[in-house]
Design an enzyme around this catalytic site. Structure first.
Site, PDB file in Angstrom:
ATOM      1  CE  LYS A  44      29.049  33.239  21.110  1.00  0.00           C
ATOM      2  NZ  LYS A  44      27.722  33.383  21.700  1.00  0.00           N
ATOM      3  CG  ASP A  77      14.480  32.391  18.484  1.00  0.00           C
ATOM      4  OD1 ASP A  77      15.705  32.349  18.272  1.00  0.00           O
ATOM      5  OD2 ASP A  77      13.976  32.320  19.613  1.00  0.00           O
ATOM      6  CG  HIS A  78      19.454  34.982  16.173  1.00  0.00           C
ATOM      7  ND1 HIS A  78      19.071  35.635  17.321  1.00  0.00           N
ATOM      8  CD2 HIS A  78      20.692  34.498  16.429  1.00  0.00           C
ATOM      9  CE1 HIS A  78      20.038  35.541  18.223  1.00  0.00           C
ATOM     10  NE2 HIS A  78      21.033  34.862  17.713  1.00  0.00           N
ATOM     11  CG  ASP A 115      18.291  39.633  25.621  1.00  0.00           C
ATOM     12  OD1 ASP A 115      17.701  39.994  24.584  1.00  0.00           O
ATOM     13  OD2 ASP A 115      19.539  39.589  25.718  1.00  0.00           O
ATOM     14  CE  LYS A 159      15.230  38.008  21.928  1.00  0.00           C
ATOM     15  NZ  LYS A 159      16.409  38.875  22.012  1.00  0.00           N
ATOM     16  CE  LYS A 173      22.524  30.803  17.368  1.00  0.00           C
ATOM     17  NZ  LYS A 173      23.651  31.671  17.191  1.00  0.00           N
ATOM     18  CG  HIS A 197      17.598  33.262  21.705  1.00  0.00           C
ATOM     19  ND1 HIS A 197      16.874  33.465  20.552  1.00  0.00           N
ATOM     20  CD2 HIS A 197      18.233  34.438  21.952  1.00  0.00           C
ATOM     21  CE1 HIS A 197      17.077  34.710  20.125  1.00  0.00           C
ATOM     22  NE2 HIS A 197      17.879  35.315  20.963  1.00  0.00           N
TER      23      HIS A 197
END
Ligand code: BG6
Length: 505
Positions: free
Chosen positions: A359, A191-192, A249, A162, A196, A254
């Site tokens: 986070k 798409d990282h 972004d 991306k 996951k 994501h």
């Protein structure tokens, strides 16, 4: 993700792993460390080589040294020097620049020579770890010199990272340029988030268990919240970020990956075509908002100076390479609707931001409340909310929030949690998150990669927000202090519907 239990551990075909942008940050930080972890797990092909493509001449030994330093810094496990040296020992370099077409003809010869000496059978994986403006020119040149042409005996794959465009129009142009030289099955848009485990598990949670699907719809679900809160500020990425903003972004990529996995229809088969079709369909069903609706259903914020986890964060507008009067958002919250039978009337609230207090990446499914009637004549004045929370990170697990009776003679009710955490059951070796993705590219499984239609459906859904904000400029931009939970207006977006963001217990 392999489509059956055995393919994941399969040895990929022999191949030449060609990296454009081999001197860059992504290669040092993620690609080479991921290849190292695959080598350690014996998941690289027996016959394998790496070709580093450079724009300016560089000595191959100097590049190996630099990649070795990268490995020492970014390896996720204790480094075995021998293995690292063997991996980097199969690297050669070649100079090529799309603005100099003859260099691609020379590169072709270099690849053929390297493949001959390494017996990699002509299979090539081109990994574009470059700035996005280089994607189309590199693909064009690879196509022109025939390096992407497949035949029965050889595969040719192109991996890109991306951003896939910066809006709907540019995404269409980029897809057009790629599809001119390669077939969709050769394209691996990374798409990282799909690397996951907790994200991949959404499919398993929904479709490998019989108990969720019957209630996974508008009859039982009140709304869905997707939160990707980050504590980091923009730091040294000012120039990229100021031209990009939180929406571009994070959202069409994501957050929409999370949304599509949560909201898609059950695929009839676990193969790339079927799963990606179901994902594209649900993204295509996101209601396109008018600009007026977009302004009403979105909040954009920008952080001011503050402290996060006891560290000072400077005002966004004072960040290096950020315009002093920037209107770029570092926080966004959206209310979206999905126009299909399953989700009609169920809002999807999405939010993400930088420099926030904690986070947290999670999907929270809020179920409809039980009728209160039975408790009307008791001391119970309210029931706590029923949430199923899919923790992506740093909490990796699944939590169910429900009501329970407080022990004692009178009726009192309290909310409790039933928790599953990955770390209590599984002991996976730390990884970069790229191992599965790179291995899947090598075995030709593109289930975890984005197809052109879903990329475009994602941009289509966010385009009204981009258009409305461009016209609004400074109007409606909210400010929040770094280290807070984002702008007040982010809370108000749900409060006006009588709802609120979930607060973790
Ligand atoms: C990247 C964005 O794609 O994802 C970054 O460009 C963001 O701005 C990152 O910080 C978040 O990824 P993760 O895995 O930390 O949630």
């Amino acid at each position: 993700m392999s489509t059956n239990g055995t393919a994941r551990s399969a040895q990929p075909d022999p191949c030449n792993f060609v990296i454009f942008g081999v001197t860059g940050d992504l290669t040092h930080r993620l690609v080479i460390p991921a290849l190292y972890n695959l080598a350690e797990a014996d998941l690289l092909p027996q016959r394998f080589c790496i070709t580093g493509v450079v724009r300016k001449p560089i000595d191959a030994d100097a590049l190996r040294d630099s990649l070795m330093q990268g490995l020492r810094k970014f390896a996720t496990r204790p480094l075995k020097d021998d293995l690292a040296r063997r991996l980097l020992g199969c690297l050669t370099t070649v100079q090529a620049d799309p603005s100099e077409p003859a260099s691609f003809d020379r590169m072709r010869q270099h690849l053929e020579d390297a493949e001959h000496s390494r017996a990699t059978a002509g299979n090539r994986l081109f990994y574009l770890a470059t700035p996005p403006d280089a994607f189309a020119p590199i693909a064009r040149e690879l196509g022109r010199v025939g390096l992407l042409r497949e035949d029965n005996d050889h595969w040719r794959r192109l991996v890109i990272e991306k951003p896939f465009g910066t809006d709907l129009a540019s995404a269409i142009v980029l897809n057009g340029a790629l599809l001119k030289v390669a077939d969709e099955h050769q394209l691996y848009r990374i798409d990282h988030y799909l690397g996951k485990e907790t994200v991949q598990n959404i499919l398993v949670l929904r479709f490998a268990n019989g108990m969720f699907e019957p209630i996974w719809n508008r009859n039982h679900i009140d709304h869905v919240q997707i939160t990707v809160d980050e504590t980091l500020g923009v730091g040294h990425r000012g120039s990229f970020y100021d031209a990009t903003g939180a929406l571009r972004d994070m959202v069409p990529n994501h957050l929409f990956q999370l949304l599509s996995l949560v909201a898609m229809e059950p695929p009839a088969r676990f193969d790339a075509h079927t799963v990606r079709t179901c994902k594209a369909e649900v993204l295509g069903a996101i209601q396109t908002q008018s600009e007026a609706e977009a302004l009403r259903n979105a909040v954009r914020g920008q952080y001011r100076a503050g402290r996060v986890e006891d560290q000072p964060i400077e005002d966004y507008r004072k960040t290096a390479n950020v315009a002093p009067d920037s209107t770029t958002e570092t926080y966004v919250a959206l209310k979206l609707a999905i126009d299909n039978w399953r989700w009609a009337g169920v809002p999807f609230y999405l939010r993400t931001g930088k420099a926030l207090a904690t986070k947290r990446t999670e999907v929270a499914i809020k179920f409809k409340e039980a009728p209160f009637t039975m408790f009307r004549d008791t001391a119970v004045d309210r029931l706590s909310q029923n949430y199923l929370v899919i923790g992506i990170e740093p909490v990796e697990g699944i939590t169910l929030q429900f009501n329970t009776k407080v022990p004692g003679p009178s009726i009192a009710i309290d909310g409790v949690e039933m928790k599953f955490q990955y770390k209590d059951y599984f002991h996976a070796a730390p990884s970069t998150g790229y191992e599965t993705l790179i291995h899947d590219c090598m075995i030709g499984d593109n289930i975890l990669f984005q197809r052109a239609d879903s990329v475009e459906a994602g941009w289509q859904a966010v385009q009204p927000f981009l258009d409305a904000w461009r016209k609004a400029g400074n109007d409606g931009l909210e400010f929040y202090q770094a280290g807070s939970n984002g702008p007040e207006a982010g809370e108000a977006l749900l409060a006006r519907d009588g709802r609120g963001w979930r607060t973790p217990c």
